[in-house]
Design a protein around this motif. Structure first.
Motif, PDB file in Angstrom:
ATOM      1  N   MET A  49     -75.834 -39.369  20.893  1.00  0.00           N
ATOM      2  CA  MET A  49     -77.118 -38.707  21.135  1.00  0.00           C
ATOM      3  C   MET A  49     -77.274 -37.443  20.302  1.00  0.00           C
ATOM      4  O   MET A  49     -78.377 -36.944  20.133  1.00  0.00           O
ATOM      5  CB  MET A  49     -77.269 -38.380  22.619  1.00  0.00           C
ATOM      6  CG  MET A  49     -77.449 -39.614  23.497  1.00  0.00           C
ATOM      7  SD  MET A  49     -78.865 -40.616  23.028  1.00  0.00           S
ATOM      8  CE  MET A  49     -80.191 -39.641  23.662  1.00  0.00           C
ATOM      9  N   ALA A  50     -76.158 -36.945  19.746  1.00  0.00           N
ATOM     10  CA  ALA A  50     -76.244 -35.786  18.864  1.00  0.00           C
ATOM     11  C   ALA A  50     -77.047 -36.122  17.614  1.00  0.00           C
ATOM     12  O   ALA A  50     -77.691 -35.248  17.026  1.00  0.00           O
ATOM     13  CB  ALA A  50     -74.851 -35.305  18.485  1.00  0.00           C
ATOM     14  N   LEU A  51     -77.035 -37.391  17.205  1.00  0.00           N
ATOM     15  CA  LEU A  51     -77.824 -37.822  16.060  1.00  0.00           C
ATOM     16  C   LEU A  51     -79.314 -37.624  16.319  1.00  0.00           C
ATOM     17  O   LEU A  51     -80.047 -37.141  15.472  1.00  0.00           O
ATOM     18  CB  LEU A  51     -77.530 -39.292  15.760  1.00  0.00           C
ATOM     19  CG  LEU A  51     -78.309 -39.937  14.636  1.00  0.00           C
ATOM     20  CD1 LEU A  51     -77.878 -39.351  13.308  1.00  0.00           C
ATOM     21  CD2 LEU A  51     -78.095 -41.435  14.643  1.00  0.00           C
ATOM     22  N   PHE A  52     -79.744 -37.973  17.515  1.00  0.00           N
ATOM     23  CA  PHE A  52     -81.140 -37.792  17.875  1.00  0.00           C
ATOM     24  C   PHE A  52     -81.451 -36.313  18.107  1.00  0.00           C
ATOM     25  O   PHE A  52     -82.529 -35.838  17.780  1.00  0.00           O
ATOM     26  CB  PHE A  52     -81.461 -38.619  19.126  1.00  0.00           C
ATOM     27  CG  PHE A  52     -82.920 -38.776  19.388  1.00  0.00           C
ATOM     28  CD1 PHE A  52     -83.707 -39.531  18.538  1.00  0.00           C
ATOM     29  CD2 PHE A  52     -83.522 -38.160  20.472  1.00  0.00           C
ATOM     30  CE1 PHE A  52     -85.057 -39.685  18.765  1.00  0.00           C
ATOM     31  CE2 PHE A  52     -84.872 -38.304  20.710  1.00  0.00           C
ATOM     32  CZ  PHE A  52     -85.637 -39.074  19.850  1.00  0.00           C
ATOM     33  N   GLY A  53     -80.494 -35.580  18.658  1.00  0.00           N
ATOM     34  CA  GLY A  53     -80.696 -34.159  18.907  1.00  0.00           C
ATOM     35  C   GLY A  53     -80.757 -33.345  17.627  1.00  0.00           C
ATOM     36  O   GLY A  53     -81.432 -32.314  17.564  1.00  0.00           O
ATOM     37  N   ALA A  54     -80.057 -33.784  16.575  1.00  0.00           N
ATOM     38  CA  ALA A  54     -80.083 -33.059  15.305  1.00  0.00           C
ATOM     39  C   ALA A  54     -81.478 -33.064  14.702  1.00  0.00           C
ATOM     40  O   ALA A  54     -81.887 -32.085  14.062  1.00  0.00           O
ATOM     41  CB  ALA A  54     -79.081 -33.685  14.330  1.00  0.00           C
ATOM     42  N   TRP A  55     -82.198 -34.149  14.921  1.00  0.00           N
ATOM     43  CA  TRP A  55     -83.558 -34.228  14.404  1.00  0.00           C
ATOM     44  C   TRP A  55     -84.439 -33.181  15.072  1.00  0.00           C
ATOM     45  O   TRP A  55     -85.228 -32.506  14.428  1.00  0.00           O
ATOM     46  CB  TRP A  55     -84.107 -35.637  14.631  1.00  0.00           C
ATOM     47  CG  TRP A  55     -85.438 -35.841  14.039  1.00  0.00           C
ATOM     48  CD1 TRP A  55     -85.713 -36.221  12.769  1.00  0.00           C
ATOM     49  CD2 TRP A  55     -86.710 -35.649  14.677  1.00  0.00           C
ATOM     50  NE1 TRP A  55     -87.070 -36.290  12.576  1.00  0.00           N
ATOM     51  CE2 TRP A  55     -87.700 -35.943  13.741  1.00  0.00           C
ATOM     52  CE3 TRP A  55     -87.101 -35.259  15.956  1.00  0.00           C
ATOM     53  CZ2 TRP A  55     -89.050 -35.857  14.028  1.00  0.00           C
ATOM     54  CZ3 TRP A  55     -88.440 -35.176  16.239  1.00  0.00           C
ATOM     55  CH2 TRP A  55     -89.394 -35.477  15.278  1.00  0.00           C
ATOM     56  N   TRP A  56     -84.304 -33.032  16.401  1.00  0.00           N
ATOM     57  CA  TRP A  56     -85.108 -32.053  17.122  1.00  0.00           C
ATOM     58  C   TRP A  56     -84.719 -30.633  16.752  1.00  0.00           C
ATOM     59  O   TRP A  56     -85.568 -29.741  16.708  1.00  0.00           O
ATOM     60  CB  TRP A  56     -84.975 -32.265  18.634  1.00  0.00           C
ATOM     61  CG  TRP A  56     -85.687 -33.497  19.082  1.00  0.00           C
ATOM     62  CD1 TRP A  56     -85.135 -34.692  19.401  1.00  0.00           C
ATOM     63  CD2 TRP A  56     -87.095 -33.660  19.222  1.00  0.00           C
ATOM     64  NE1 TRP A  56     -86.105 -35.593  19.729  1.00  0.00           N
ATOM     65  CE2 TRP A  56     -87.326 -34.988  19.638  1.00  0.00           C
ATOM     66  CE3 TRP A  56     -88.190 -32.832  19.041  1.00  0.00           C
ATOM     67  CZ2 TRP A  56     -88.588 -35.490  19.872  1.00  0.00           C
ATOM     68  CZ3 TRP A  56     -89.457 -33.331  19.280  1.00  0.00           C
ATOM     69  CH2 TRP A  56     -89.646 -34.644  19.690  1.00  0.00           C
ATOM     70  N   GLN A  57     -83.433 -30.396  16.494  1.00  0.00           N
ATOM     71  CA  GLN A  57     -83.019 -29.063  16.056  1.00  0.00           C
ATOM     72  C   GLN A  57     -83.602 -28.721  14.690  1.00  0.00           C
ATOM     73  O   GLN A  57     -84.020 -27.602  14.451  1.00  0.00           O
ATOM     74  CB  GLN A  57     -81.491 -28.976  16.015  1.00  0.00           C
ATOM     75  CG  GLN A  57     -80.856 -28.961  17.381  1.00  0.00           C
ATOM     76  CD  GLN A  57     -79.346 -29.020  17.310  1.00  0.00           C
ATOM     77  OE1 GLN A  57     -78.782 -29.252  16.252  1.00  0.00           O
ATOM     78  NE2 GLN A  57     -78.694 -28.807  18.450  1.00  0.00           N
ATOM     79  N   ALA A  58     -83.608 -29.695  13.789  1.00  0.00           N
ATOM     80  CA  ALA A  58     -84.202 -29.464  12.468  1.00  0.00           C
ATOM     81  C   ALA A  58     -85.694 -29.191  12.584  1.00  0.00           C
ATOM     82  O   ALA A  58     -86.245 -28.373  11.848  1.00  0.00           O
ATOM     83  CB  ALA A  58     -83.947 -30.667  11.566  1.00  0.00           C
ATOM     84  N   LEU A  59     -86.357 -29.878  13.519  1.00  0.00           N
ATOM     85  CA  LEU A  59     -87.776 -29.630  13.736  1.00  0.00           C
ATOM     86  C   LEU A  59     -87.999 -28.218  14.280  1.00  0.00           C
ATOM     87  O   LEU A  59     -88.934 -27.525  13.871  1.00  0.00           O
ATOM     88  CB  LEU A  59     -88.354 -30.666  14.695  1.00  0.00           C
ATOM     89  CG  LEU A  59     -89.847 -30.587  14.975  1.00  0.00           C
ATOM     90  CD1 LEU A  59     -90.626 -30.824  13.689  1.00  0.00           C
ATOM     91  CD2 LEU A  59     -90.254 -31.589  16.030  1.00  0.00           C
TER      92      LEU A  59
END
Length: 184
Positions: free
Chosen positions: A55-65
């Motif tokens: 789930m860190a893969l999906f969370g990294a996208w939100w952090q970049a946003l």
């Protein structure tokens, strides 16, 4: 799908729906199809991240946003400011020409020019709201202004339009020379 790689592409969705509305093809079916097309890559990414227990893969996208939403204009070089100032001046001239002479065109041409106006205005607004992605987002108003300017300068043959065309051409050459000198 491009927004998985470049976050600012996600900001083009309102401009897409504005264009659909301007060309009178926005209905419930096209609206839902657009939302499904937008959400499908994220649904696939979330399913993969959930099943692979990453789930860190999906969370990294939100952090970049979240990092893009910082209003820090210090990272924009002088050449970026000059380019945007040039685009805004040329945009205002082209919009004033289209607004005063729009009645001469067919309805489809007016709709296209209206869409280009909103596209460019939206691109400039996105550029101001997301300054950390200025190098990606400056292409949006650049496209709209180039099409509007081409239309304006081809259809007008007054002394004022010739003077504006020459002065904008000289400014563009000076900006290009400035970029070449400072990037060596």
């Amino acid at each position: 799908m491009g927004s998985l790689v470049e976050m600012p592409v996600l900001c083009l969705i309102p401009l897409l729906y504005t264009g659909l509305y301007a060309f009178r093809v926005l209905n419930t079916r096209t609206f839902c199809a657009g939302l499904l097309g937008l959400l499908l890559p994220y649904w696939i990414l979330f399913t993969y991240a959930f099943c692979a227990d990453e789930m860190a893969l999906f969370g990294a996208w939100w952090q970049a946003l979240g990092q893009l939403l910082v209003w820090d204009y210090a990272g924009i070089p002088l050449s970026g400011w000059l380019l945007v100032g040039y685009l805004i001046l040329l945009f205002l001239y082209c919009v004033s020409y289209v607004a005063t002479n729009g009645r001469r065109y067919k309805i489809r041409t007016r709709l296209f020019l209206l869409f280009l106006t909103w596209w460019t205005f939206g691109g400039l607004l996105l550029w101001m709201l997301l300054p950390l992605a200025w190098d990606t987002l400056v292409a949006i108003p650049l496209l709209g202004v180039s099409l509007l300017a081409g239309h304006t300068f081809v259809n007008s043959s007054t002394r004022m339009s010739n003077l504006v065309f020459l002065s904008m051409s000289v400014c563009l050459m000076l900006m290009s020379a400035y970029n070449c000198v400072w990037t060596l």
